[in-house]
Design a protein around this motif. Sequence first.
Motif, PDB file in Angstrom:
ATOM      1  N   ILE A  18       0.839  -1.205   0.000  1.00 44.63           N
ATOM      2  CA  ILE A  18       0.000   0.000   0.000  1.00 44.63           C
ATOM      3  C   ILE A  18       0.872   1.253   0.000  1.00 44.63           C
ATOM      4  CG2 ILE A  18      -1.672   1.321   1.354  1.00 44.63           C
ATOM      5  CD1 ILE A  18      -2.664  -1.474   2.367  1.00 44.63           C
ATOM      6  N   VAL A  19       1.904   1.257   0.823  1.00 46.13           N
ATOM      7  CA  VAL A  19       2.792   2.420   0.897  1.00 46.13           C
ATOM      8  C   VAL A  19       3.522   2.624  -0.429  1.00 46.13           C
ATOM      9  CG1 VAL A  19       4.886   3.306   2.005  1.00 46.13           C
ATOM     10  CG2 VAL A  19       3.070   2.344   3.391  1.00 46.13           C
ATOM     11  N   PHE A  20       4.002   1.557  -1.039  1.00 46.14           N
ATOM     12  CA  PHE A  20       4.698   1.700  -2.322  1.00 46.14           C
ATOM     13  C   PHE A  20       3.761   2.166  -3.437  1.00 46.14           C
ATOM     14  CE2 PHE A  20       8.270  -1.324  -0.992  1.00 46.14           C
ATOM     15  CZ  PHE A  20       9.095  -0.263  -0.681  1.00 46.14           C
ATOM     16  N   ALA A  21       2.529   1.667  -3.456  1.00 49.24           N
ATOM     17  CA  ALA A  21       1.564   2.112  -4.469  1.00 49.24           C
ATOM     18  C   ALA A  21       1.242   3.591  -4.291  1.00 49.24           C
ATOM     19  CB  ALA A  21       0.289   1.275  -4.390  1.00 49.24           C
ATOM     20  N   THR A  22       1.063   4.010  -3.047  1.00 49.78           N
ATOM     21  CA  THR A  22       0.790   5.422  -2.769  1.00 49.78           C
ATOM     22  C   THR A  22       1.987   6.283  -3.155  1.00 49.78           C
ATOM     23  OG1 THR A  22      -0.637   4.755  -0.946  1.00 49.78           O
ATOM     24  CG2 THR A  22       0.057   7.045  -0.987  1.00 49.78           C
ATOM     25  N   THR A  23       3.186   5.822  -2.848  1.00 49.18           N
ATOM     26  CA  THR A  23       4.393   6.565  -3.201  1.00 49.18           C
ATOM     27  C   THR A  23       4.535   6.703  -4.708  1.00 49.18           C
ATOM     28  OG1 THR A  23       5.477   5.763  -1.197  1.00 49.18           O
ATOM     29  CG2 THR A  23       6.894   6.667  -2.892  1.00 49.18           C
ATOM     30  N   LEU A  24       4.256   5.635  -5.433  1.00 51.42           N
ATOM     31  CA  LEU A  24       4.338   5.686  -6.889  1.00 51.42           C
ATOM     32  C   LEU A  24       3.355   6.710  -7.463  1.00 51.42           C
ATOM     33  CD1 LEU A  24       5.407   4.439  -9.581  1.00 51.42           C
ATOM     34  CD2 LEU A  24       3.438   2.915  -9.446  1.00 51.42           C
ATOM     35  N   LEU A  25       2.120   6.683  -6.993  1.00 49.52           N
ATOM     36  CA  LEU A  25       1.126   7.627  -7.496  1.00 49.52           C
ATOM     37  C   LEU A  25       1.445   9.063  -7.089  1.00 49.52           C
ATOM     38  CD1 LEU A  25      -2.154   5.574  -7.013  1.00 49.52           C
ATOM     39  CD2 LEU A  25      -0.924   6.048  -9.136  1.00 49.52           C
ATOM     40  N   LEU A  26       1.975   9.255  -5.896  1.00 45.42           N
ATOM     41  CA  LEU A  26       2.389  10.599  -5.491  1.00 45.42           C
ATOM     42  C   LEU A  26       3.561  11.088  -6.342  1.00 45.42           C
ATOM     43  CD1 LEU A  26       2.143  10.465  -1.610  1.00 45.42           C
ATOM     44  CD2 LEU A  26       0.831  11.936  -3.142  1.00 45.42           C
ATOM     45  N   GLY A  27       4.451  10.176  -6.699  1.00 48.03           N
ATOM     46  CA  GLY A  27       5.557  10.545  -7.586  1.00 48.03           C
ATOM     47  C   GLY A  27       5.057  10.968  -8.954  1.00 48.03           C
ATOM     48  N   LEU A  28       4.095  10.220  -9.499  1.00 44.85           N
ATOM     49  CA  LEU A  28       3.501  10.609 -10.781  1.00 44.85           C
ATOM     50  C   LEU A  28       2.803  11.965 -10.672  1.00 44.85           C
ATOM     51  CD1 LEU A  28       2.019   7.206 -11.941  1.00 44.85           C
ATOM     52  CD2 LEU A  28       3.872   8.462 -13.029  1.00 44.85           C
ATOM     53  N   SER A  29       2.123  12.180  -9.563  1.00 45.42           N
ATOM     54  CA  SER A  29       1.435  13.454  -9.348  1.00 45.42           C
ATOM     55  C   SER A  29       2.424  14.607  -9.285  1.00 45.42           C
ATOM     56  CB  SER A  29       0.630  13.396  -8.055  1.00 45.42           C
ATOM     57  OG  SER A  29       0.088  14.648  -7.742  1.00 45.42           O
ATOM     58  N   ALA A  30       3.486  14.433  -8.510  1.00 43.72           N
ATOM     59  CA  ALA A  30       4.489  15.498  -8.395  1.00 43.72           C
ATOM     60  C   ALA A  30       5.150  15.769  -9.745  1.00 43.72           C
ATOM     61  CB  ALA A  30       5.542  15.115  -7.357  1.00 43.72           C
ATOM     62  N   HIS A  31       5.438  14.716 -10.489  1.00 37.90           N
ATOM     63  CA  HIS A  31       6.046  14.876 -11.809  1.00 37.90           C
ATOM     64  C   HIS A  31       5.134  15.691 -12.737  1.00 37.90           C
ATOM     65  CE1 HIS A  31       8.296  13.959 -15.422  1.00 37.90           C
ATOM     66  NE2 HIS A  31       7.191  13.473 -15.979  1.00 37.90           N
ATOM     67  N   ARG A  32       3.858  15.352 -12.751  1.00 40.31           N
ATOM     68  CA  ARG A  32       2.913  16.071 -13.619  1.00 40.31           C
ATOM     69  C   ARG A  32       2.752  17.526 -13.172  1.00 40.31           C
ATOM     70  NH1 ARG A  32       2.353  13.674 -18.410  1.00 40.31           N
ATOM     71  NH2 ARG A  32       1.997  11.481 -18.139  1.00 40.31           N
ATOM     72  N   LEU A  33       2.670  17.747 -11.861  1.00 42.71           N
ATOM     73  CA  LEU A  33       2.500  19.116 -11.371  1.00 42.71           C
ATOM     74  C   LEU A  33       3.720  19.973 -11.696  1.00 42.71           C
ATOM     75  CD1 LEU A  33       0.787  18.523  -7.930  1.00 42.71           C
ATOM     76  CD2 LEU A  33      -0.196  19.668  -9.900  1.00 42.71           C
ATOM     77  N   TRP A  34       4.910  19.423 -11.542  1.00 34.26           N
ATOM     78  CA  TRP A  34       6.120  20.205 -11.798  1.00 34.26           C
ATOM     79  C   TRP A  34       6.348  20.440 -13.283  1.00 34.26           C
ATOM     80  CZ3 TRP A  34       8.915  23.053  -8.553  1.00 34.26           C
ATOM     81  CH2 TRP A  34       8.706  22.845  -7.194  1.00 34.26           C
ATOM     82  N   ASN A  35       5.739  19.600 -14.141  1.00 29.92           N
ATOM     83  CA  ASN A  35       5.885  19.797 -15.580  1.00 29.92           C
ATOM     84  C   ASN A  35       4.735  20.598 -16.178  1.00 29.92           C
ATOM     85  OD1 ASN A  35       8.350  18.537 -15.850  1.00 29.92           O
ATOM     86  ND2 ASN A  35       7.413  16.523 -16.057  1.00 29.92           N
TER      87      ASN A  35
END
Length: 110
Positions: free
Chosen positions: A65-82
């Motif tokens: 669960i923690v790894f799935a949440t981390t992955l999705l948060l990483g995708l979110s941060a990547h999209r927001l910063w781009n």
Amino acid sequence: MSNGSATTSPDSVSQEAQAGRAVNLAKYLVAFILLINVCFAIYMVGQFFVPKTYGNGLHAIYTTIVFATTLLLGLSAHRLWNGDTKQGTSWFFAAIAISLIGNLVSALFA
């Protein structure tokens, strides 16, 4: 004579500036949450090797669960910063949903 379409009202400029500040705040907030989640994921991996009386089955569920949440948060941060704010926001809420659903599922196994 002035062209009315060429001028911008102070209200629209203020709203655009406020929207820009909100996007900046969202970027830093998601990055901060991602940093906390990465630290927690590292902690969870370390705890996997500590002997437990109940075994590692439940811990593996929590770690997934923690790894799935981390992955999705990483995708979110990547999209927001781009600059893709809409998709970044969608990924953020998907991460929150995975976290909440995972919490419910892990409560069923506990």
